[in-house]
Design a protein around this motif. Structure first.
Motif, PDB file in Angstrom:
ATOM      1  N   LEU A 175      -3.392   2.240  -6.190  1.00 48.50           N
ATOM      2  CA  LEU A 175      -2.053   3.113  -6.229  1.00 48.50           C
ATOM      3  C   LEU A 175      -0.911   2.169  -6.298  1.00 48.50           C
ATOM      4  O   LEU A 175       0.046   2.494  -7.225  1.00 48.50           O
ATOM      5  CB  LEU A 175      -2.024   3.945  -5.233  1.00 48.50           C
ATOM      6  N   LEU A 184       2.192  -0.289   0.613  1.00 49.16           N
ATOM      7  CA  LEU A 184       1.017   0.244   0.596  1.00 49.16           C
ATOM      8  C   LEU A 184       0.114  -1.247   0.220  1.00 49.16           C
ATOM      9  O   LEU A 184      -1.202  -0.821   0.524  1.00 49.16           O
ATOM     10  CB  LEU A 184       0.672   1.027  -0.489  1.00 49.16           C
ATOM     11  N   LEU A 235       8.744  14.170   1.456  1.00 46.96           N
ATOM     12  CA  LEU A 235       7.584  13.389   0.930  1.00 46.96           C
ATOM     13  C   LEU A 235       7.765  13.536  -0.719  1.00 46.96           C
ATOM     14  O   LEU A 235       7.495  12.698  -1.296  1.00 46.96           O
ATOM     15  CB  LEU A 235       6.078  13.995   1.377  1.00 46.96           C
ATOM     16  N   VAL A 270      10.560  11.170  -2.098  1.00 44.94           N
ATOM     17  CA  VAL A 270      10.373   9.596  -1.810  1.00 44.94           C
ATOM     18  C   VAL A 270      10.125   8.922  -3.388  1.00 44.94           C
ATOM     19  O   VAL A 270       9.326   9.345  -4.224  1.00 44.94           O
ATOM     20  CB  VAL A 270       9.005   9.175  -1.019  1.00 44.94           C
ATOM     21  N   ASP A 271      10.833   7.626  -3.270  1.00 41.89           N
ATOM     22  CA  ASP A 271      10.405   6.886  -4.769  1.00 41.89           C
ATOM     23  C   ASP A 271       9.350   6.119  -4.462  1.00 41.89           C
ATOM     24  O   ASP A 271       9.188   5.148  -3.762  1.00 41.89           O
ATOM     25  CB  ASP A 271      11.613   6.008  -4.693  1.00 41.89           C
ATOM     26  N   ARG A 272       8.277   6.802  -5.205  1.00 42.72           N
ATOM     27  CA  ARG A 272       6.901   6.170  -4.781  1.00 42.72           C
ATOM     28  C   ARG A 272       6.885   4.777  -5.445  1.00 42.72           C
ATOM     29  O   ARG A 272       6.124   3.827  -4.975  1.00 42.72           O
ATOM     30  CB  ARG A 272       5.747   6.960  -5.645  1.00 42.72           C
ATOM     31  N   ARG A 273       7.580   4.521  -6.571  1.00 38.58           N
ATOM     32  CA  ARG A 273       7.484   2.900  -7.029  1.00 38.58           C
ATOM     33  C   ARG A 273       8.104   1.984  -5.852  1.00 38.58           C
ATOM     34  O   ARG A 273       7.461   0.911  -5.717  1.00 38.58           O
ATOM     35  CB  ARG A 273       8.223   2.845  -8.147  1.00 38.58           C
ATOM     36  N   LEU A 330       1.658   1.756  -9.657  1.00 44.50           N
ATOM     37  CA  LEU A 330       2.989   2.146  -9.320  1.00 44.50           C
ATOM     38  C   LEU A 330       3.931   1.007  -9.727  1.00 44.50           C
ATOM     39  O   LEU A 330       5.160   1.242 -10.279  1.00 44.50           O
ATOM     40  CB  LEU A 330       3.375   2.472  -7.891  1.00 44.50           C
ATOM     41  N   ALA A 369       8.133   2.698  -2.569  1.00 45.20           N
ATOM     42  CA  ALA A 369       7.393   2.674  -1.478  1.00 45.20           C
ATOM     43  C   ALA A 369       6.124   2.059  -1.657  1.00 45.20           C
ATOM     44  O   ALA A 369       5.224   1.685  -0.729  1.00 45.20           O
ATOM     45  CB  ALA A 369       7.226   4.221  -1.143  1.00 45.20           C
ATOM     46  N   ALA A 370       5.632   1.768  -2.939  1.00 44.63           N
ATOM     47  CA  ALA A 370       4.347   0.809  -3.103  1.00 44.63           C
ATOM     48  C   ALA A 370       4.381  -0.410  -2.478  1.00 44.63           C
ATOM     49  O   ALA A 370       3.289  -0.948  -2.170  1.00 44.63           O
ATOM     50  CB  ALA A 370       4.587   0.577  -4.940  1.00 44.63           C
ATOM     51  N   VAL A 386      13.871   3.435  -1.186  1.00 46.77           N
ATOM     52  CA  VAL A 386      12.496   4.415  -1.027  1.00 46.77           C
ATOM     53  C   VAL A 386      12.773   5.821  -0.691  1.00 46.77           C
ATOM     54  O   VAL A 386      11.941   6.674  -1.196  1.00 46.77           O
ATOM     55  CB  VAL A 386      11.684   4.129   0.039  1.00 46.77           C
TER      56      VAL A 386
END
Length: 505
Positions: A497, A161, A149, A152-155, A501, A157-158, A184
Motif C-alpha cells: 500500500l 507504513l 481518518l 488523512v492525506d494517505r500519500r 501511494l 502518511a505512506a 499528513v
C-alpha cells in the motif's frame, strides 16, 4: 521473554573467543547505559577495561543517588522516570547479564494519555501485533474519528507504513515533526496524544524534532514491533539498579573509577593516553560514551584527536531544551484509581505524572509508614525558568488530581537539567557515528547515529555494543549479536500500500 518472532538478529563478526585479550586495554569514558554496555561487551571477551565516570554513581541519565527527607528517611532520588519497553532488546540483554530473569523490572498495567479537555487514551487491552495495535488504538481513541481518518492525506502518511532505516532518514529528515503531521493532516486533538507525547520524550517540542525520528519511533512502538505498547519500570530506585551490573563487571576484571571525569584524550604511541582528574590511563582503544556536552568538552580539550571536519561535527551537536523533574513526598495518598504513570498532552508545562509508590520499593515503604504518597512531575522542553516551571507543573497536578490540593508537601526535590541530545530537522547526516576518523576511537550514546531502528535508552545500549564490536573485530575477536525490531515495515500488505501511494505522489 520476547514475543515477536519477526525480530531481527544482526550477527556480529565472528572471531576468536577472546583468550589472551587481557593484553589489550580499553578505557571507556562514561558510566551511563552506553558506557556500561561497551564495558560489559569488552570485559566478557577478556579485554582489560577501565571505566571512568564523572558522577559518583553509575547509570548516567538513568542513574540515581540518595537524599535525606526531613523525617530522617534516606531514600532514592533520580533525574526522573524511564520506561523500559519490551522491544528494547539490547538494553535488556545488558540488564540480563546480572539479572537473567529481569526481576528488577515490573510491568505497568497501563499508561493513560489525557489532554486538556479530559479526553483519555489507554493502551490496556490493545493488541500486541501490528497493524492491529495501531488500528485498535486509533479506533478506540476519543480524539480520532472516522471523519478524521478520511481526511488523512494517505500519500503523506505512506511514510509511516513502510519505515526503513536508513531510507526513512533520507526521505524525512529535512522536515520537522509538526510539519510532517500537518502534511499528513493528522487531527490536532489526536496528535497531542498519539504523537506529541512520544516526540516530547526526546525532550524537544515537535517543531524541533526531525520527522524521520518521529517516524522511526512510530515504527519502533506501533507498526514495527509485536512486543506490545506497554512497558516495565524498575522495582528498585535507580541508585540500586546498576549495582548488580557493577559487580558483574568487577567479576570480569573491569575496574570502575567513579567521580573520575575524563578531561582529554591524546594519541600516545600506538594507542591513547586518557587524562582524568588525578591520573592518566594508557589504552589500546577508547570508547567515548559521554553526553553531548561532555563529548564537546573532551574533544575541545584534545586538539590532536581526529580531523578538523570531525571535530567541527562534534562541536556542532545541539542539546535539547531544559527539562524539569519535581518529586513530592505528600502527607496523604493520591486516590487508589490513579495509575502508576499518566502522560499528558496540551497541558504545558506538564508532560507526565508518576506515582512512585505504585512500583518503587523505597517509595512504597515510605508511603506505608507515613500514610502518604510519592509523586513525580516531568516537564520536558521547558520554556520558562526553573521556578516558574516547577510551580506551573504543580498547579497542573492539582487540576488533574484534585485530592493533592489539600496535601502537605513533606519533602520536595527538583532537578533542572539541559544535557540531552537534540535531533533537529536536517541533523541526521551531521550526527557523529560510532566509528571515528581515529583508529581505535569509538563513540557511543543515545546522541550517536546508528542505522538501526532504535531510540532513546535502546540507542544508547545498541551503540555501546557496536562500539565494542568494532574494537573486538579489529583484533579478530568475536563480537556480540544485536537484536532489533524489523528494519522495514513488517506488514507486506502495508508495504505494498505504501508503495502504491508513493507511486501516486
Amino acid at each position: 521473554m520476547s514475543r515477536d518472532r519477526r525480530r531481527v538478529v544482526h550477527r556480529a563478526p565472528r572471531g576468536s573467543s577472546g583468550s589472551g585479550a587481557r593484553t589489550r586495554r580499553v578505557v571507556v569514558a562514561g558510566g551511563g547505559i552506553a558506557g556500561l554496555t561497551a564495558a560489559v561487551a569488552l570485559a566478557e571477551r577478556g579485554v582489560d577495561v577501565d571505566l571512568l565516570e564523572r558522577e559518583p554513581y553509575l547509570g548516567g541519565r538513568v542513574g540515581g543517588w540518595t537524599t535525606t527527607l526531613p523525617d530522617g528517611t534516606e531514600t532514592g532520588m533520580s533525574r526522573g522516570f524511564h520506561a523500559f519497553f519490551r522491544q528494547y532488546y539490547n538494553l535488556r540483554a545488558l540488564l540480563r547479564r546480572a539479572d537473567p530473569a529481569l526481576d528488577v523490572l515490573t510491568p505497568v498495567a497501563d499508561y493513560p494519555l489525557v489532554d486538556a479537555h479530559g479526553r483519555a487514551d489507554s493502551f490496556r487491552r490493545v493488541p500486541r501485533t501490528p497493524p492491529w495495535s495501531a488500528l485498535v488504538f486509533a479506533l478506540r481513541s476519543p480524539t480520532f474519528t472516522t471523519l478524521d481518518l478520511l481526511r488523512v492525506d494517505r500519500r503523506a502518511a505512506a511514510a509511516l507504513l513502510d519505515v526503513r532505516v536508513p531510507r526513512t532518514y533520507h526521505a524525512l529528515d529535512h522536515l520537522d515533526a509538526r510539519e510532517f503531521l500537518d502534511r499528513v493532516r493528522f487531527p490536532d486533538a489526536a496528535r497531542h496524544l498519539a504523537f506529541d507525547v512520544f516526540s516530547r520524550s526526546f525532550f524537544a517540542p515537535p517543531e524541533d524534532l526531525s520527522a524521520a525520528e518521529l517516524a522511526v519511533m512510530f515504527h519502533l512502538y506501533f507498526l514495527g514491533s509485536a512486543e506490545g505498547l506497554l512497558f516495565d519500570v524498575p522495582r528498585e530506585p535507580f541508585h540500586r539498579l546498576w549495582d548488580p551490573l557493577a559487580a558483574y563487571l568487577r567479576r570480569h576484571g573491569a575496574r570502575l573509577h567513579l567521580a573520575h571525569p575524563v578531561e582529554s584524550v591524546e594519541p600516545h604511541g600506538k594507542g591513547f593516553r586518557v587524562h582524568a582528574t588525578d591520573r592518566a590511563f594508557d589504552a589500546d582503544a577508547v570508547v567515548l560514551a559521554l553526553d553531548t556536552r561532555g563529548l564537546h568538552r573532551v574533544v575541545e580539550a584534545s586538539p590532536e584527536l581526529g580531523t578538523r571536519d570531525w571535530r567541527e561535527t562534534i562541536a556542532a551537536q545541539p542539546t535539547a531544551p531544559p527539562f524539569l523533574v519535581r518529586r513530592l513526598w505528600l502527607d496523604r495518598p493520591v486516590e487508589a484509581r490513579r495509575p502508576a504513570f499518566l502522560a499528558t498532552g496540551g497541558l504545558p508545562p506538564l508532560d507526565n505524572v508518576s506515582v512512585l509508590d505504585r512500583y518503587d520499593r523505597d517509595a512504597q515503604r515510605w508511603a506505608r509508614r507515613s500514610g502518604g504518597s510519592v509523586v513525580e512531575l516531568h516537564a520536558y522542553a521547558a520554556t520558562g525558568d526553573r521556578d516558574a516551571t516547577a510551580g506551573d507543573a504543580l498547579a497542573r497536578l492539582h487540576a488533574l488530581y484534585p485530592e493533592t490540593r489539600a496535601a502537605e508537601i513533606v519533602a520536595d526535590r527538583v532537578e533542572w537539567r539541559a544535557d540531552c541530545p537534540l535531533f533537529p530537522p536536517g541533523g541526521y547526516t551531521r550526527r557523529p557515528t560510532v566509528t571515528t576518523p581515529v583508529a581505535g576511537l569509538m563513540l557511543a550514546g543515545d546522541g550517536v547515529r546508528t542505522d538501526l531502528p532504535v531510540a532513546l535508552m535502546e540507542r544508547a545500549a545498541t551503540t555501546g555494543w557496536q562500539a565494542a564490536n568494532r574494537i573486538l573485530g579489529a583484533w579478530g575477536i568475536a563480537g556480540h549479536d544485536l537484536t532489533t525490531v524489523p528494519v522495514r515495515g513488517r506488514s507486506a500488505v502495508l508495504r505494498r500500500l505504501a508503495g502504491r501511494l508513493s507511486d501516486q505522489a
